[in-house]
Write a protein that holds these residues in place. Structure first.
Motif, mmCIF file in Angstrom:
data_model
loop_
_atom_site.group_PDB
_atom_site.id
_atom_site.type_symbol
_atom_site.label_atom_id
_atom_site.label_comp_id
_atom_site.label_asym_id
_atom_site.label_seq_id
_atom_site.Cartn_x
_atom_site.Cartn_y
_atom_site.Cartn_z
ATOM 1 N N SER A 54 1.738 -13.788 -6.449
ATOM 2 C CA SER A 54 2.790 -13.564 -7.435
ATOM 3 C C SER A 54 2.216 -13.454 -8.846
ATOM 4 O O SER A 54 1.115 -13.917 -9.128
ATOM 5 C CB SER A 54 3.827 -14.691 -7.382
ATOM 6 O OG SER A 54 3.231 -15.941 -7.653
ATOM 7 N N LEU A 55 3.003 -12.825 -9.691
ATOM 8 C CA LEU A 55 2.703 -12.665 -11.112
ATOM 9 C C LEU A 55 3.977 -13.036 -11.854
ATOM 10 O O LEU A 55 5.057 -12.524 -11.529
ATOM 11 C CB LEU A 55 2.313 -11.212 -11.415
ATOM 12 C CG LEU A 55 2.286 -10.785 -12.881
ATOM 13 C CD1 LEU A 55 1.165 -11.490 -13.629
ATOM 14 C CD2 LEU A 55 2.133 -9.274 -12.984
ATOM 15 N N PHE B 184 7.192 -11.532 -10.240
ATOM 16 C CA PHE B 184 6.900 -10.460 -9.301
ATOM 17 C C PHE B 184 6.332 -11.097 -8.040
ATOM 18 O O PHE B 184 5.364 -11.856 -8.106
ATOM 19 C CB PHE B 184 5.891 -9.469 -9.892
ATOM 20 C CG PHE B 184 6.387 -8.808 -11.139
ATOM 21 C CD1 PHE B 184 7.215 -7.701 -11.055
ATOM 22 C CD2 PHE B 184 6.042 -9.292 -12.385
ATOM 23 C CE1 PHE B 184 7.691 -7.085 -12.208
ATOM 24 C CE2 PHE B 184 6.503 -8.683 -13.537
ATOM 25 C CZ PHE B 184 7.332 -7.582 -13.440
ATOM 26 N N HIS B 185 6.934 -10.803 -6.919
ATOM 27 C CA HIS B 185 6.473 -11.339 -5.639
ATOM 28 C C HIS B 185 6.328 -10.174 -4.666
ATOM 29 O O HIS B 185 6.686 -9.047 -4.981
ATOM 30 C CB HIS B 185 7.431 -12.404 -5.115
ATOM 31 C CG HIS B 185 8.877 -12.013 -5.239
ATOM 32 N ND1 HIS B 185 9.491 -11.127 -4.393
ATOM 33 C CD2 HIS B 185 9.802 -12.352 -6.164
ATOM 34 C CE1 HIS B 185 10.742 -10.960 -4.766
ATOM 35 N NE2 HIS B 185 10.960 -11.677 -5.850
ATOM 36 N N ASP B 186 5.791 -10.442 -3.499
ATOM 37 C CA ASP B 186 5.539 -9.374 -2.519
ATOM 38 C C ASP B 186 4.737 -8.242 -3.156
ATOM 39 O O ASP B 186 4.998 -7.067 -2.951
ATOM 40 C CB ASP B 186 6.844 -8.833 -1.918
ATOM 41 C CG ASP B 186 7.613 -9.908 -1.178
ATOM 42 O OD1 ASP B 186 6.968 -10.690 -0.454
ATOM 43 O OD2 ASP B 186 8.840 -9.975 -1.334
ATOM 44 N N LEU B 187 3.748 -8.637 -3.959
ATOM 45 C CA LEU B 187 2.890 -7.674 -4.644
ATOM 46 C C LEU B 187 1.908 -7.040 -3.675
ATOM 47 O O LEU B 187 1.658 -7.564 -2.593
ATOM 48 C CB LEU B 187 2.072 -8.387 -5.725
ATOM 49 C CG LEU B 187 2.832 -9.124 -6.808
ATOM 50 C CD1 LEU B 187 1.878 -9.948 -7.644
ATOM 51 C CD2 LEU B 187 3.573 -8.143 -7.679
ATOM 52 N N TRP B 188 1.299 -5.944 -4.112
ATOM 53 C CA TRP B 188 0.151 -5.429 -3.397
ATOM 54 C C TRP B 188 -0.910 -6.516 -3.552
ATOM 55 O O TRP B 188 -1.320 -6.829 -4.668
ATOM 56 C CB TRP B 188 -0.307 -4.114 -4.005
ATOM 57 C CG TRP B 188 -1.467 -3.536 -3.285
ATOM 58 C CD1 TRP B 188 -2.767 -3.504 -3.706
ATOM 59 C CD2 TRP B 188 -1.456 -2.948 -1.992
ATOM 60 N NE1 TRP B 188 -3.554 -2.928 -2.763
ATOM 61 C CE2 TRP B 188 -2.773 -2.575 -1.684
ATOM 62 C CE3 TRP B 188 -0.460 -2.711 -1.053
ATOM 63 C CZ2 TRP B 188 -3.127 -1.965 -0.492
ATOM 64 C CZ3 TRP B 188 -0.811 -2.101 0.135
ATOM 65 C CH2 TRP B 188 -2.124 -1.734 0.403
ATOM 66 N N PRO B 189 -1.353 -7.156 -2.457
ATOM 67 C CA PRO B 189 -2.158 -8.373 -2.590
ATOM 68 C C PRO B 189 -3.627 -8.171 -2.959
ATOM 69 O O PRO B 189 -4.248 -9.093 -3.472
ATOM 70 C CB PRO B 189 -2.043 -9.015 -1.210
ATOM 71 C CG PRO B 189 -1.790 -7.875 -0.282
ATOM 72 C CD PRO B 189 -0.995 -6.880 -1.076
ATOM 73 N N ASN B 190 -4.191 -6.995 -2.720
ATOM 74 C CA ASN B 190 -5.627 -6.818 -2.911
ATOM 75 C C ASN B 190 -5.937 -6.268 -4.306
ATOM 76 O O ASN B 190 -5.888 -5.066 -4.550
ATOM 77 C CB ASN B 190 -6.222 -5.901 -1.841
ATOM 78 C CG ASN B 190 -7.727 -5.860 -1.910
ATOM 79 O OD1 ASN B 190 -8.355 -6.560 -2.691
ATOM 80 N ND2 ASN B 190 -8.315 -5.029 -1.076
ATOM 81 N N TRP B 191 -6.310 -7.172 -5.224
ATOM 82 C CA TRP B 191 -6.687 -6.785 -6.580
ATOM 83 C C TRP B 191 -8.193 -6.693 -6.730
ATOM 84 O O TRP B 191 -8.698 -6.382 -7.807
ATOM 85 C CB TRP B 191 -6.136 -7.781 -7.594
ATOM 86 C CG TRP B 191 -4.651 -7.776 -7.743
ATOM 87 C CD1 TRP B 191 -3.727 -7.200 -6.905
ATOM 88 C CD2 TRP B 191 -3.900 -8.388 -8.777
ATOM 89 N NE1 TRP B 191 -2.453 -7.420 -7.373
ATOM 90 C CE2 TRP B 191 -2.530 -8.161 -8.523
ATOM 91 C CE3 TRP B 191 -4.245 -9.120 -9.897
ATOM 92 C CZ2 TRP B 191 -1.523 -8.626 -9.350
ATOM 93 C CZ3 TRP B 191 -3.242 -9.594 -10.722
ATOM 94 C CH2 TRP B 191 -1.889 -9.338 -10.450
ATOM 95 N N GLU B 192 -8.933 -6.958 -5.676
ATOM 96 C CA GLU B 192 -10.393 -7.004 -5.752
ATOM 97 C C GLU B 192 -11.037 -5.688 -6.223
ATOM 98 O O GLU B 192 -12.012 -5.719 -6.973
ATOM 99 C CB GLU B 192 -10.968 -7.434 -4.404
ATOM 100 C CG GLU B 192 -12.427 -7.822 -4.485
ATOM 101 C CD GLU B 192 -12.883 -8.503 -3.226
ATOM 102 O OE1 GLU B 192 -13.190 -9.702 -3.310
ATOM 103 O OE2 GLU B 192 -12.919 -7.840 -2.174
ATOM 104 N N PRO B 193 -10.525 -4.510 -5.823
ATOM 105 C CA PRO B 193 -11.178 -3.264 -6.269
ATOM 106 C C PRO B 193 -10.994 -2.963 -7.762
ATOM 107 O O PRO B 193 -11.588 -2.026 -8.277
ATOM 108 C CB PRO B 193 -10.494 -2.170 -5.441
ATOM 109 C CG PRO B 193 -9.785 -2.863 -4.354
ATOM 110 C CD PRO B 193 -9.494 -4.243 -4.834
#
Length: 174
Positions: free
Chosen positions: A152-153, A70-79
């Motif tokens: 990416s994941l 998975f690329h071009d993910l929503w980049p902000n996982w901090e919340p």
């Protein structure tokens, strides 16, 4: 208009990606296939019975690390506090699956110890696998991963698993 088509498609995919959050990807989304690529694996898209939600079957082919990226993910996982994989092993035997998360800084090093890596021994059946965001953040050896810049994941097997498959029902953040 033809020269603008790729730009318009990517822009529409970005809007759809934003609307998916907290799902990392929804396989029933119109532009979902722009957000992932296959690595020595075959993809079959289907729907969940009853809900109509999308799911994918990933068949591992010959290659060193077959799976899905998975690329071009929503980049902000901090919340968020947890990455959840709704994943199924339809076979009778345990299936070793690897999960990898990279941030943008990882592009410079590409070192194994500069990203999140976990191996799962996936038993037969459907499972909800949880990864704490703090564990992903703290995975690189010499730094903390930037959880606002996830790149990416990857979910993949190994060449020993050629011909086996797994079903990915959902990938989401909680």
């Amino acid at each position: 208009l033809l020269p603008l088509l790729p730009f318009l498609t990517v822009s529409a995919a970005d809007v759809e990606r934003f609307q998916m959050v907290p799902s990392v990807v929804r396989f029933d989304a119109r532009f979902a296939q722009i957000l992932f690529s296959m690595r020595d694996a075959e993809l079959s898209i289907g729907q969940e019975k009853g809900s109509g939600d999308g799911k994918v079957t990933i068949t591992l082919k010959e290659g060193p690390w077959p799976g899905i990226e998975f690329h071009d993910l929503w980049p902000n996982w901090e919340p968020y506090s947890v990455l959840v994989l709704e994943i199924e092993n339809p076979g009778p035997d345990v299936l070793p699956i690897n999960v990898r998360v990279d941030d943008f800084a990882h592009r410079r090093t590409q070192r194994f110890d500069d990203r999140f890596n976990r191996k799962i021994e996936l038993p037969s059946g459907r499972h909800s696998i949880h990864f704490k965001i703090a564990g992903i953040r703290d995975a690189p050896l010499h730094r903390q991963m930037n959880m606002q810049e996830i790149d990416s994941l990857l979910i993949f097997g190994s060449e020993e698993e050629e011909g086996r498959w797994f079903i990915l029902h959902e990938v989401r953040l909680e």
